[in-house]
Design a protein around this motif. Structure first.
Motif, short mmCIF file in Angstrom:
data_model
loop_
_atom_site.label_atom_id
_atom_site.label_comp_id
_atom_site.label_asym_id
_atom_site.label_seq_id
_atom_site.Cartn_x
_atom_site.Cartn_y
_atom_site.Cartn_z
N ASP A 113 1.41 6.31 -45.97
CA ASP A 113 0.05 5.92 -46.47
C ASP A 113 -0.79 7.23 -46.09
O ASP A 113 -1.92 7.33 -46.70
CB ASP A 113 -0.49 4.87 -45.50
CG ASP A 113 0.11 3.59 -45.62
OD1 ASP A 113 0.19 3.09 -46.85
OD2 ASP A 113 0.88 2.97 -44.79
N LEU A 114 -0.42 8.05 -44.91
CA LEU A 114 -1.16 9.30 -44.85
C LEU A 114 -0.21 10.39 -44.57
O LEU A 114 0.63 10.04 -43.85
CB LEU A 114 -1.85 9.05 -43.62
CG LEU A 114 -2.81 10.37 -42.97
CD1 LEU A 114 -3.99 10.79 -44.00
CD2 LEU A 114 -3.46 9.85 -41.59
N VAL A 115 -0.47 11.54 -45.05
CA VAL A 115 0.44 12.76 -44.72
C VAL A 115 -0.65 13.69 -44.25
O VAL A 115 -1.67 14.07 -44.79
CB VAL A 115 1.19 13.36 -46.02
CG1 VAL A 115 1.90 14.47 -45.47
CG2 VAL A 115 2.06 12.16 -46.20
N VAL A 116 -0.36 14.38 -43.07
CA VAL A 116 -1.03 15.45 -42.24
C VAL A 116 -0.39 16.65 -42.42
O VAL A 116 0.70 16.99 -41.95
CB VAL A 116 -1.59 15.07 -41.11
CG1 VAL A 116 -2.28 16.22 -40.42
CG2 VAL A 116 -2.37 13.64 -41.10
N GLU A 117 -0.90 17.70 -43.31
CA GLU A 117 -0.26 19.12 -43.38
C GLU A 117 -1.40 19.98 -42.79
O GLU A 117 -2.28 20.45 -43.39
CB GLU A 117 0.04 19.28 -44.65
CG GLU A 117 1.06 20.31 -44.92
CD GLU A 117 0.67 21.85 -44.26
OE1 GLU A 117 0.86 21.87 -43.04
OE2 GLU A 117 0.03 22.50 -45.16
N SER A 118 -1.05 20.59 -41.71
CA SER A 118 -2.21 21.28 -41.10
C SER A 118 -1.42 22.59 -40.64
O SER A 118 -0.51 22.76 -39.63
CB SER A 118 -2.81 20.84 -39.61
OG SER A 118 -3.48 21.73 -38.91
N LEU A 119 -1.70 23.93 -41.35
CA LEU A 119 -1.16 25.18 -41.19
C LEU A 119 0.11 25.43 -41.15
O LEU A 119 0.88 26.24 -40.94
CB LEU A 119 -1.89 25.50 -39.67
CG LEU A 119 -3.23 25.28 -39.52
CD1 LEU A 119 -3.57 25.88 -38.05
CD2 LEU A 119 -4.00 26.05 -40.42
N THR A 120 0.90 24.50 -41.93
CA THR A 120 2.31 24.66 -42.01
C THR A 120 2.87 25.43 -43.15
O THR A 120 3.51 26.28 -43.37
CB THR A 120 3.24 23.40 -41.84
OG1 THR A 120 3.05 22.49 -40.83
CG2 THR A 120 4.62 23.58 -42.12
#
Length: 206
Positions: A113-120
Motif C-alpha cells: 500500500d505504501l513504498v518508501v524510497e529514500s536516497l537509494t
C-alpha cells in the motif's frame, strides 16, 4: 564503487562501521526529517495497511513508518546493515530482510500500500537505474502510494563522481513511465542547503 558491485560496496562500508573503522554518512540516529515531515504534513494513517521500505539501512525510517501503524517490511542489500538494524531496534515489529533491488522477491510485486524510497536510487549507478526504477514502481499495489526522496542533479551537470549520483528530472519522471501517476513532484532546498526531490506517485485502484 566503480570497480565493484553496489552490493559489495555497501556491505564493506557497513562491516567497517560495525567494526568501528568507518561512519555511515546517512546514519542520523533517527528518521530522515524530509521523510518524517511528509508523513506529518499529510497526516498519513497506517492501520490495516502494508508498507515496504527500500534500502532500509539501519532501520530508522522503517521504524518511523511502523510507528504510524503500518505493517512494515524493510530490506537492504547489505546483510550487515540488516543485522545492525535488528540489533538497534530490539523487539521491533518491522520485518527486516536482506534482498537485492536488482532481483527482488517476485511476491513483492504489486503487494504494498505504501513504498518508501529514500536516497537509494541515487546510490545505484545509472546503468542499473532503469531496472531498479521498474522494480520500485512495481512494488506499489493498486490504490497504493510511492514516496521518493532523492538529491537533485544541478542543471547543466551531465555527470558526477559518486555515490551518490543525484537524480535528473527525467529520472524522477521515469517512475510514472513505469506504471504510476505523479501526484506531486516537489523540488526544495533543505535546512542544510541541499536541493532535493520529494515526489509522490500513485497507482490507480483496481
Amino acid at each position: 564503487m566503480s570497480d565493484e558491485a553496489p552490493a559489495a560496496w555497501f556491505e564493506r562500508l557497513y562491516r567497517q562501521a560495525a567494526a568501528g573503522e568507518a561512519e555511515i554518512p546517512w546514519d542520523r540516529g533517527g528518521p530522515n526529517p524530509y521523510v518524517a515531515g511528509w508523513f506529518a504534513r499529510e497526516g498519513v494513517e497506517g492501520r490495516g495497511r502494508r508498507a515496504l521500505v527500500v534500502g532500509c539501512g539501519l532501520g530508522d525510517d522503517a521504524e518511523h513508518v511502523a510507528g504510524l501503524g503500518f505493517e512494515v517490511t524493510a530490506f537492504d542489500v547489505a546483510e550487515t546493515a540488516v543485522r545492525t538494524a535488528r540489533a538497534r531496534h530490539p523487539g521491533s515489529a518491522v520485518r527486516y530482510r536482506t534482498a537485492d533491488l536488482t532481483d527482488p522477491p517476485a511476491q513483492w510485486a504489486g503487494a504494498w500500500d505504501l513504498v518508501v524510497e529514500s536516497l537509494t536510487v541515487q546510490s545505484v549507478p545509472r546503468s542499473l537505474r532503469p531496472l531498479v526504477t521498474r522494480h520500485i514502481a512495481g512494488f506499489v499495489a493498486p490504490g497504493g502510494t510511492l514516496l521518493l526522496l532523492a538529491g537533485v542533479l544541478p542543471d547543466g551537470v551531465d555527470e558526477e563522481d559518486g555515490p551518490p549520483w543525484r537524480l535528473r528530472r527525467d529520472e524522477v519522471d521515469a517512475f510514472a513511465a513505469a506504471g504510476l501517476t505523479a501526484a506531486d513532484v516537489e523540488r526544495f532546498t533543505g535546512d542544510d542547503g541541499r536541493t532535493r526531490w520529494r515526489a509522490v506517485f500513485s497507482r490507480a485502484a483496481g
